[in-house]
Design an enzyme around this catalytic site. Structure first.
Site, mmCIF file in Angstrom:
data_model
loop_
_atom_site.group_PDB
_atom_site.id
_atom_site.type_symbol
_atom_site.label_atom_id
_atom_site.label_comp_id
_atom_site.label_asym_id
_atom_site.label_seq_id
_atom_site.Cartn_x
_atom_site.Cartn_y
_atom_site.Cartn_z
ATOM 1 N N LYS A 115 65.843 -37.843 -11.614
ATOM 2 C CA LYS A 115 66.102 -36.467 -12.047
ATOM 3 C C LYS A 115 66.263 -35.513 -10.872
ATOM 4 C CE LYS A 115 64.350 -36.557 -16.734
ATOM 5 N NZ LYS A 115 63.345 -36.123 -17.688
ATOM 6 N N LYS A 198 70.636 -45.774 -20.231
ATOM 7 C CA LYS A 198 69.848 -45.708 -21.480
ATOM 8 C C LYS A 198 70.374 -44.579 -22.373
ATOM 9 C CE LYS A 198 66.174 -42.587 -20.310
ATOM 10 N NZ LYS A 198 64.880 -42.213 -19.938
ATOM 11 N N LYS A 201 68.881 -37.976 -24.466
ATOM 12 C CA LYS A 201 69.206 -36.622 -24.944
ATOM 13 C C LYS A 201 70.032 -35.874 -23.919
ATOM 14 C CE LYS A 201 64.590 -36.353 -26.161
ATOM 15 N NZ LYS A 201 63.286 -35.911 -26.397
HETATM 16 P P1 TYM Z 1 60.993 -38.563 -24.235
HETATM 17 O O1 TYM Z 1 60.921 -37.257 -24.941
HETATM 18 O O2 TYM Z 1 62.077 -38.750 -23.215
HETATM 19 O O3 TYM Z 1 61.112 -39.753 -25.264
HETATM 20 C C1 TYM Z 1 60.220 -39.904 -26.381
HETATM 21 C C2 TYM Z 1 59.975 -41.379 -26.613
HETATM 22 O O4 TYM Z 1 61.211 -42.055 -26.860
HETATM 23 C C3 TYM Z 1 61.338 -43.171 -25.986
HETATM 24 N N1 TYM Z 1 62.753 -43.338 -25.635
HETATM 25 C C4 TYM Z 1 63.424 -44.485 -25.747
HETATM 26 N N2 TYM Z 1 63.051 -45.712 -26.168
HETATM 27 C C5 TYM Z 1 63.995 -46.685 -26.173
HETATM 28 N N3 TYM Z 1 65.283 -46.488 -25.781
HETATM 29 C C6 TYM Z 1 65.701 -45.275 -25.347
HETATM 30 N N4 TYM Z 1 66.962 -45.091 -24.981
HETATM 31 C C7 TYM Z 1 64.751 -44.209 -25.309
HETATM 32 N N5 TYM Z 1 64.818 -42.901 -24.949
HETATM 33 C C8 TYM Z 1 63.591 -42.384 -25.154
HETATM 34 C C9 TYM Z 1 60.495 -42.806 -24.765
HETATM 35 O O5 TYM Z 1 60.102 -43.944 -24.042
HETATM 36 C C10 TYM Z 1 59.327 -42.069 -25.399
HETATM 37 O O6 TYM Z 1 58.337 -42.980 -25.833
HETATM 38 N N6 TYM Z 1 57.354 -37.967 -20.841
HETATM 39 C C11 TYM Z 1 57.642 -38.371 -22.213
HETATM 40 C C12 TYM Z 1 56.873 -37.551 -23.243
HETATM 41 C C13 TYM Z 1 55.405 -37.546 -23.010
HETATM 42 C C14 TYM Z 1 54.496 -38.605 -23.315
HETATM 43 C C15 TYM Z 1 53.220 -38.102 -22.931
HETATM 44 C C16 TYM Z 1 54.625 -39.891 -23.858
HETATM 45 C C17 TYM Z 1 54.700 -36.510 -22.512
HETATM 46 N N7 TYM Z 1 53.385 -36.857 -22.436
HETATM 47 C C18 TYM Z 1 52.085 -38.881 -23.091
HETATM 48 C C19 TYM Z 1 53.481 -40.674 -23.991
HETATM 49 C C20 TYM Z 1 52.220 -40.162 -23.617
HETATM 50 C C21 TYM Z 1 59.123 -38.160 -22.498
HETATM 51 O O7 TYM Z 1 59.774 -37.362 -21.859
HETATM 52 O O8 TYM Z 1 59.589 -38.882 -23.567
#
Ligand code: TYM
Length: 335
Positions: A115, A198, A201
């Site tokens: 990023k 991947k 969003k």
């Molecule tokens: P975020 O918002 O990017 O994504 C939310 C969840 O979706 C999963 N994910 C995917 N899984 C499979 N294939 C994909 N292409 C894909 N894109 C997204 C992510 O792995 C995630 O589980 N930092 C985290 C949010 C967060 C969090 C936490 C998660 C903040 N604090 C504490 C767990 C525990 C994030 O940006 O996820």
């Protein structure tokens, strides 16, 4: 068992989030509720702030993402559903853990490297310390299990390192080591336009992902236009090596259908994408369509969603406060 996970309320819920994380959240919620444990799911609005957000858009997206989670099966009667900003203990513990986390650990985070890119001097401080807040998110509840997609595995390893160092440095057994639960069916859903990226969003191409809010026609069209190759489908998974786009579509199909990929190939072996894609589109629509419709219905009463989140935050605050206090006490902040 205490299950904790979060999602950033930016953009829309997409198929990658659903298959990689949310489907598991719902399954674990039911398992945990019947076993007397607790599950907490939150909108990571503080994490979203690490890049600039328009305030009104963030508030809107937070309500919409909450509706998406509820529509997908997260039930505020079984799980605690809230937005992170309303539970100040996350931020406070993040600051306390800032003395434990090492610069070298954060510098190794691939999401930070991706990023920030070549312009790390211009990236926000929050983007760099993002994984420390993520560690606080789970440790403040003494989480035992964290269901996430594969891209979050490294952040959770960091959370474990922070927990271990904190426990050692302050000679306490405060934080249990959280176990990442990476869904086995589709841990990493790839872009429909590029099998090496991947599904995300933040991809500028909307055609790269299937959004929960897409109409049935849009889903069918995105599926039809998904990049593939000209070869027919093989009978075995080994035959998909080097065919990233084809492998991605078969993996998505299998995850949606709750079947093994080899079983799916057994059905479609020898057929081309002209046959496979319409079947995949039907499956996507059958899964996502009803969730989208429930989400739309829920959004007719935004105040009710806000009220559900406020109630969730009150319950989350009550669980987080004692851990924060224990961490303060361990560190000499009890005066
Ligand atoms: P975020 O918002 O990017 O994504 C939310 C969840 O979706 C999963 N994910 C995917 N899984 C499979 N294939 C994909 N292409 C894909 N894109 C997204 C992510 O792995 C995630 O589980 N930092 C985290 C949010 C967060 C969090 C936490 C998660 C903040 N604090 C504490 C767990 C525990 C994030 O940006 O996820």
């Amino acid at each position: 068992m205490r299950v904790v996970s979060g999602i950033q309320p930016t953009g829309n819920l997409h198929l990658g989030n659903y298959l990689g994380a949310i489907k598991q959240w719902v399954a674990m919620q039911d398992q945990v509720a019947s076993g007397g444990g607790q599950s907490l799911f939150f909108l990571a609005d503080l994490h979203a702030l690490t890049v600039h957000q328009e305030p009104a858009a963030l508030a809107n997206a937070t309500i919409e993402m909450a509706a998406a989670l509820m529509a997908a099966g997260i039930d505020p009667a079984k799980s605690i559903l809230f937005n992170q900003a309303r539970v100040p203990a996350h931020s406070e513990l993040c600051w306390l853990l800032g003395g434990t986390a090492r610069m070298g650990w954060l510098n190794k985070m691939t999401q930070w490297k991706d990023k920030a890119g070549k312009n790390s001097e211009g990236a926000s401080v929050g983007l760099f310390t993002y994984p420390v807040l993520q560690a606080a998110d789970v440790l403040v509840y003494k989480a035992t299990h964290v269901p996430v997609g594969e891209d979050q595995k490294q952040h959770l390893e960091l959370a474990r390192n922070i927990a271990t160092k904190f426990n050692t440095d302050f000679a306490v057994e405060l934080f249990p080591l959280p176990e990442p639960m990476i869904g086995s069916a589709a841990p990493r859903v790839m872009s429909l336009r590029d099998g090496s990226a991947k599904m995300s969003k933040s991809d500028p191409s909307d055609a790269s992902r299937v959004n929960l809010i897409d109409s049935d026609d849009v889903i069918a069209q995105k599926c039809r236009k998904a990049r593939t190759d000209a070869e027919p489908l093989p009978g075995e998974m080994a035959g998909l090596e080097g065919r990233a786009e084809a492998k991605n579509l078969v993996t998505i199909y299998a995850a949606l259908a709750g079947r093994a990929p080899t079983d799916v190939l057994g059905e479609f072996a020898g057929q081309g994408f002209g046959q496979f894609k319409p079947a995949l589109a039907d499956l996507m629509i059958a899964t996502l369509g009803p969730i989208r419709d429930r989400m739309t219905a829920l959004l007719s009463d935004r105040a009710a969603i806000g009220a559900a989140l406020a109630e969730g935050a009150a319950r989350a605050n009550a669980l987080a406060a004692p851990t924060l206090r224990e961490a303060q006490d361990a560190m000499g902040l009890q005066v």
